[in-house]
Scaffold this motif. Sequence first.
Motif, PDB file in Angstrom:
ATOM      1  N   LEU A   9       0.893  -1.418   0.143  1.00 50.50           N
ATOM      2  CA  LEU A   9      -0.001   0.104   0.108  1.00 50.50           C
ATOM      3  C   LEU A   9       1.121   1.213  -0.007  1.00 50.50           C
ATOM      4  O   LEU A   9       1.855   1.179   0.409  1.00 50.50           O
ATOM      5  N   ALA A  10       0.397   2.453  -0.573  1.00 53.07           N
ATOM      6  CA  ALA A  10       0.922   3.802  -0.465  1.00 53.07           C
ATOM      7  C   ALA A  10       2.540   3.615  -1.006  1.00 53.07           C
ATOM      8  O   ALA A  10       3.268   4.202  -0.402  1.00 53.07           O
ATOM      9  N   ALA A  11       2.530   2.747  -1.984  1.00 50.17           N
ATOM     10  CA  ALA A  11       3.720   2.891  -2.764  1.00 50.17           C
ATOM     11  C   ALA A  11       4.037   4.104  -3.258  1.00 50.17           C
ATOM     12  O   ALA A  11       3.166   4.980  -3.807  1.00 50.17           O
ATOM     13  N   GLY A  12       5.742   4.523  -3.206  1.00 49.55           N
ATOM     14  CA  GLY A  12       6.029   5.853  -3.941  1.00 49.55           C
ATOM     15  C   GLY A  12       5.971   6.665  -2.698  1.00 49.55           C
ATOM     16  O   GLY A  12       6.187   6.637  -1.547  1.00 49.55           O
ATOM     17  N   LEU A  13       5.507   8.109  -3.206  1.00 51.31           N
ATOM     18  CA  LEU A  13       5.510   8.961  -2.297  1.00 51.31           C
ATOM     19  C   LEU A  13       4.021   9.604  -1.786  1.00 51.31           C
ATOM     20  O   LEU A  13       4.126  10.526  -0.885  1.00 51.31           O
ATOM     21  N   SER A  14       3.151   8.683  -1.984  1.00 51.07           N
ATOM     22  CA  SER A  14       1.933   9.080  -1.272  1.00 51.07           C
ATOM     23  C   SER A  14       1.598   9.583   0.171  1.00 51.07           C
ATOM     24  O   SER A  14       0.981  10.103   0.617  1.00 51.07           O
ATOM     25  N   VAL A  15       2.394   8.835   1.083  1.00 50.90           N
ATOM     26  CA  VAL A  15       2.559   8.936   2.402  1.00 50.90           C
ATOM     27  C   VAL A  15       3.657   9.779   2.630  1.00 50.90           C
ATOM     28  O   VAL A  15       4.120   9.292   3.931  1.00 50.90           O
ATOM     29  N   GLY A  16       4.048  10.420   2.080  1.00 49.08           N
ATOM     30  CA  GLY A  16       5.348  11.311   2.168  1.00 49.08           C
ATOM     31  C   GLY A  16       5.354  12.144   3.678  1.00 49.08           C
ATOM     32  O   GLY A  16       6.475  12.362   3.968  1.00 49.08           O
ATOM     33  N   ILE A  17       4.278  12.640   4.056  1.00 47.66           N
ATOM     34  CA  ILE A  17       4.151  13.197   5.115  1.00 47.66           C
ATOM     35  C   ILE A  17       4.811  12.439   6.506  1.00 47.66           C
ATOM     36  O   ILE A  17       5.149  13.131   7.507  1.00 47.66           O
ATOM     37  N   LEU A  18       4.651  10.956   6.120  1.00 43.23           N
ATOM     38  CA  LEU A  18       5.223  10.346   7.441  1.00 43.23           C
ATOM     39  C   LEU A  18       6.778   9.995   7.215  1.00 43.23           C
ATOM     40  O   LEU A  18       7.356   9.346   8.095  1.00 43.23           O
ATOM     41  N   GLY A  19       7.405  10.630   6.126  1.00 49.11           N
ATOM     42  CA  GLY A  19       8.785  10.463   6.171  1.00 49.11           C
ATOM     43  C   GLY A  19       9.553   9.107   5.385  1.00 49.11           C
ATOM     44  O   GLY A  19       8.715   8.515   4.892  1.00 49.11           O
ATOM     45  N   ALA A  20      10.977   9.221   5.583  1.00 46.48           N
ATOM     46  CA  ALA A  20      11.895   8.289   4.647  1.00 46.48           C
ATOM     47  C   ALA A  20      10.959   6.866   5.263  1.00 46.48           C
ATOM     48  O   ALA A  20      11.368   5.919   4.335  1.00 46.48           O
ATOM     49  N   PHE A  58      16.766   9.805  -0.177  1.00 44.21           N
ATOM     50  CA  PHE A  58      15.641   9.908   0.432  1.00 44.21           C
ATOM     51  C   PHE A  58      15.142  11.196   0.584  1.00 44.21           C
ATOM     52  O   PHE A  58      15.768  12.322   0.290  1.00 44.21           O
ATOM     53  N   ASN A  59      13.756  11.122   0.662  1.00 46.40           N
ATOM     54  CA  ASN A  59      12.991  12.378   0.715  1.00 46.40           C
ATOM     55  C   ASN A  59      12.751  12.644   2.330  1.00 46.40           C
ATOM     56  O   ASN A  59      12.480  12.309   3.199  1.00 46.40           O
ATOM     57  N   ARG A  60      12.549  14.108   2.269  1.00 47.41           N
ATOM     58  CA  ARG A  60      12.261  14.728   3.668  1.00 47.41           C
ATOM     59  C   ARG A  60      10.545  14.666   3.754  1.00 47.41           C
ATOM     60  O   ARG A  60      10.094  14.706   2.771  1.00 47.41           O
ATOM     61  N   PRO A  61      10.066  14.515   4.789  1.00 41.48           N
ATOM     62  CA  PRO A  61       8.532  14.438   4.888  1.00 41.48           C
ATOM     63  C   PRO A  61       7.813  15.687   4.323  1.00 41.48           C
ATOM     64  O   PRO A  61       8.300  16.889   4.563  1.00 41.48           O
ATOM     65  N   ALA A  62       6.932  15.322   3.403  1.00 39.84           N
ATOM     66  CA  ALA A  62       6.195  16.455   2.937  1.00 39.84           C
ATOM     67  C   ALA A  62       5.120  15.894   2.340  1.00 39.84           C
ATOM     68  O   ALA A  62       4.860  14.898   2.289  1.00 39.84           O
ATOM     69  N   PRO A  95       1.677  16.308  -3.316  1.00 39.60           N
ATOM     70  CA  PRO A  95       2.044  17.193  -4.425  1.00 39.60           C
ATOM     71  C   PRO A  95       3.402  17.802  -4.453  1.00 39.60           C
ATOM     72  O   PRO A  95       3.952  18.028  -5.351  1.00 39.60           O
ATOM     73  N   TYR A  96       3.901  18.256  -3.267  1.00 43.53           N
ATOM     74  CA  TYR A  96       5.179  18.686  -3.069  1.00 43.53           C
ATOM     75  C   TYR A  96       6.298  17.837  -3.564  1.00 43.53           C
ATOM     76  O   TYR A  96       7.228  18.072  -4.303  1.00 43.53           O
ATOM     77  N   LEU A  97       6.254  16.469  -2.929  1.00 38.55           N
ATOM     78  CA  LEU A  97       7.195  15.625  -3.307  1.00 38.55           C
ATOM     79  C   LEU A  97       7.102  15.305  -4.859  1.00 38.55           C
ATOM     80  O   LEU A  97       8.336  14.825  -5.389  1.00 38.55           O
ATOM     81  N   LEU A  98       6.092  15.210  -5.657  1.00 36.62           N
ATOM     82  CA  LEU A  98       5.785  14.934  -6.839  1.00 36.62           C
ATOM     83  C   LEU A  98       6.705  15.804  -7.635  1.00 36.62           C
ATOM     84  O   LEU A  98       7.672  15.629  -8.556  1.00 36.62           O
ATOM     85  N   GLU A  99       6.375  16.973  -7.321  1.00 38.77           N
ATOM     86  CA  GLU A  99       7.173  18.244  -7.921  1.00 38.77           C
ATOM     87  C   GLU A  99       8.603  18.360  -7.680  1.00 38.77           C
ATOM     88  O   GLU A  99       9.561  18.341  -8.437  1.00 38.77           O
ATOM     89  N   LYS A 100       8.894  18.070  -6.453  1.00 39.40           N
ATOM     90  CA  LYS A 100      10.300  17.991  -5.972  1.00 39.40           C
ATOM     91  C   LYS A 100      11.063  16.982  -6.842  1.00 39.40           C
ATOM     92  O   LYS A 100      12.280  16.877  -7.210  1.00 39.40           O
ATOM     93  N   ASN A 101      10.493  15.708  -7.242  1.00 33.73           N
ATOM     94  CA  ASN A 101      11.113  14.605  -7.932  1.00 33.73           C
ATOM     95  C   ASN A 101      10.823  14.940  -9.495  1.00 33.73           C
ATOM     96  O   ASN A 101      11.339  13.904 -10.313  1.00 33.73           O
ATOM     97  N   GLY A 102      10.278  15.768  -9.775  1.00 38.77           N
ATOM     98  CA  GLY A 102      10.368  16.356 -11.280  1.00 38.77           C
ATOM     99  C   GLY A 102       9.124  15.535 -12.040  1.00 38.77           C
ATOM    100  O   GLY A 102       9.408  15.132 -13.169  1.00 38.77           O
ATOM    101  N   LEU A 103       8.035  14.806 -11.172  1.00 41.08           N
ATOM    102  CA  LEU A 103       7.295  13.929 -11.657  1.00 41.08           C
ATOM    103  C   LEU A 103       5.755  14.545 -11.848  1.00 41.08           C
ATOM    104  O   LEU A 103       4.805  13.828 -12.294  1.00 41.08           O
TER     105      LEU A 103
END
Lengths: 78, 324
Positions: free
Chosen positions: B116-127, B292-296, B299-307
């Motif tokens: 579940l939640a593969a990729g960046l979708s639960v980015g707010i929970l961090g790395a 690794f991505n910082r918690p965010a 939408p922010y993480l998609l943009e940060k990764n150029g996606l």
Amino acid sequence: MTNLEKYTKAFVDAFDVPPSELPTLAYQAIPSWDSVGHMGLMAVLEEAFGITLEIDDVIDFSSFAKGQELLKKYSVEL
Amino acid sequence: MIAYTRANTRAWSMLGSSGAFGVAAMELPELDSNVAILTADLAFFSGLDRFKAKYPERLFNLGIAEQNMLGVAAGMAKEGLKVFATTYATFASARCCDQVRVNMGHMHADIKLVGLAAGLSVGILGATHISIEDVAIMRAIPNITIVCPADCTATVKATVAAARHKGPVYLRLSGVQNNPTVYQGDFEFTIGKAIRLREGGDIAIIATGTMVHAALEAATLLAERRIACAVIDMHTIKPLDEAAVKETLGAKLLVTIEEHSVKGGLGGAVSECLAGLRQKPPQLVLGMADSFNRPADYPYLLEKNGLTPRQLAESIRASYEEVK
């Protein structure tokens, strides 16, 4: 069919409840109005009225009465 | 019986991929009377509330103990049960790597492991929860079929297909609620068979998961610049549909897009497929950076990764200018 009839039909079809119970019906008051039933209702209402609900309104749609109020924003008078 | 109506497609989209999995789960006992679902404390997040109410004897919450869940799932599978097991993608792969390798890969336990939640979708929970390497891990383990549906309708299709499939499957679910829709109604979904969604002779884009919709939008943006892109939904990453990949050899540029690290995922699979060929187009691998991505938020993480579609279109255009 009037807008109110469409609105009522959406609830009756989605949740299998008699129209008389609708005025006081609220989210999670009956088993069928759970998160899955809620999204199904939202999709049927979108189709019935030709609108796309904003996600905040999907979340705020907490009762039959609240839905009537929210739909005014989409120029749907009930 | 699942009805692939426009309204249901919209409802599944609003539920997100986990909710869509829960919808499909309701059908599984009809397909196979031996179905059981295990979860590592994510029954609600897996959209399984209705399943729990209707089939309480078929749902087992193993608690936050994913490795144990895989061991229990393997035992149940060996007893002849058709077992689905759900947890976050990063725990399904990294935390449970050895259990997946031994039980699913080596012993062929017929487990359908749902990430579940593969990729960046639960980015707010961090790395700890952002899943950047799950496909790379699963790809390296023999005998694991990896399926990554493009949207919520495809998630329903993929869940049913996984139930019918003999052998271990990793079902990678990505995106958030109100997931963009690629498939508006019923369509043919066969594990291992890619779906060509758009024709175009200049560039071939092979995408998977949420990036299929983004790829279609990027292709539309590129069409405005008179660059014609084909778009292929590579929903099965392993076994890769090599024939579909090789149909792209006439393009001037081949692009892979995934909501996963650029290391070891779809881009790597396509590269390996083409490595032995003398003539092939240059490949642009787009995905999450190898870091690794910082918690965010998502939408922010998609943009940060150029996606985002606009960023993807710009990356593709820049690469195309160099090779055309």
